[in-house]
Design a protein around this motif. Structure first.
Motif, mmCIF file in Angstrom:
data_model
loop_
_atom_site.group_PDB
_atom_site.id
_atom_site.type_symbol
_atom_site.label_atom_id
_atom_site.label_comp_id
_atom_site.label_asym_id
_atom_site.label_seq_id
_atom_site.Cartn_x
_atom_site.Cartn_y
_atom_site.Cartn_z
ATOM 1 N N MET A 145 53.861 36.324 55.302
ATOM 2 C CA MET A 145 53.119 36.930 54.191
ATOM 3 C C MET A 145 52.083 37.733 54.364
ATOM 4 O O MET A 145 51.328 38.387 55.212
ATOM 5 C CB MET A 145 52.178 35.397 53.359
ATOM 6 N N GLU A 196 51.950 40.528 49.299
ATOM 7 C CA GLU A 196 52.701 39.779 48.235
ATOM 8 C C GLU A 196 51.548 38.384 48.605
ATOM 9 O O GLU A 196 51.571 37.783 47.374
ATOM 10 C CB GLU A 196 53.328 39.180 49.766
ATOM 11 N N SER A 255 50.488 37.647 44.897
ATOM 12 C CA SER A 255 50.724 36.007 44.135
ATOM 13 C C SER A 255 49.368 35.201 44.086
ATOM 14 O O SER A 255 48.966 34.645 42.628
ATOM 15 C CB SER A 255 51.221 34.935 45.602
#
Length: 164
Positions: free
Chosen positions: A1, A5, A9
């Motif tokens: 990741m 990202e 999130s």
């Protein structure tokens, strides 16, 4: 990741955690931004960890504790509440919740962090222990002491050893 990202999130959840730890929306945003900027520098190492979210949460909790240690942060504006609301008041429930939050903000850092991580982040004792770098028994002790402190200051009757 990637870092981008991760922030996309988990960013809102980190701001929420910081808000609950600090009790101040603006300070929470600053704390989260500072923590994420430090995490960005070390992201390659953090992302290789088993649970990068635990690591970043620990950074956030530690950054909050460090802020409170600085002398310049000792000033805190508090509005004095004179009257307790009656149960029939429209704002009574909100006022009660606000009073509880003021009491929670008065807890020692570790106790407040345990309550926020357990009841708002819905984490188990083992994960909280990792974030706070202590044992699960210490997490339970902090929670027990926090609730005893809140009951005493709020005027609620003590329970007979039952879990809150």
């Amino acid at each position: 990741m990637t870092f981008e990202e991760y922030v996309a999130s988990r960013g809102p959840a980190l701001v929420r955690l910081a808000r609950l730890l600090t009790g101040d929306e603006h300070r929470a945003e600053d704390l989260t931004q500072d923590t994420l900027s430090r995490a960005y520098v070390h992201w390659r190492r953090i992302s290789r960890a088993d649970r990068p979210d635990v690591y970043v949460r620990r950074m956030l909790v530690n950054a909050n504790n460090s802020w409170w240690r600085r002398r310049s942060s000792r000033e805190l504006a508090v509005e004095t509440v004179v009257d307790r609301p009656q149960r029939g008041d429209l704002g009574g429930e909100v006022a009660d919740r606000d009073e509880i939050w003021r009491l929670i903000l008065g807890l020692p850092d570790r106790q407040r962090a345990v309550l926020v991580l357990r009841y708002y982040e819905d984490l188990d004792d083992a994960t909280i222990a990792q974030i706070l770098d202590c044992s699960p028994v210490t997490v339970r002790t902090h929670a027990m002491r926090a609730f005893a402190n809140l009951r005493e200051r709020y005027g609620a009757p003590a329970t007979n050893g039952s879990r809150p």
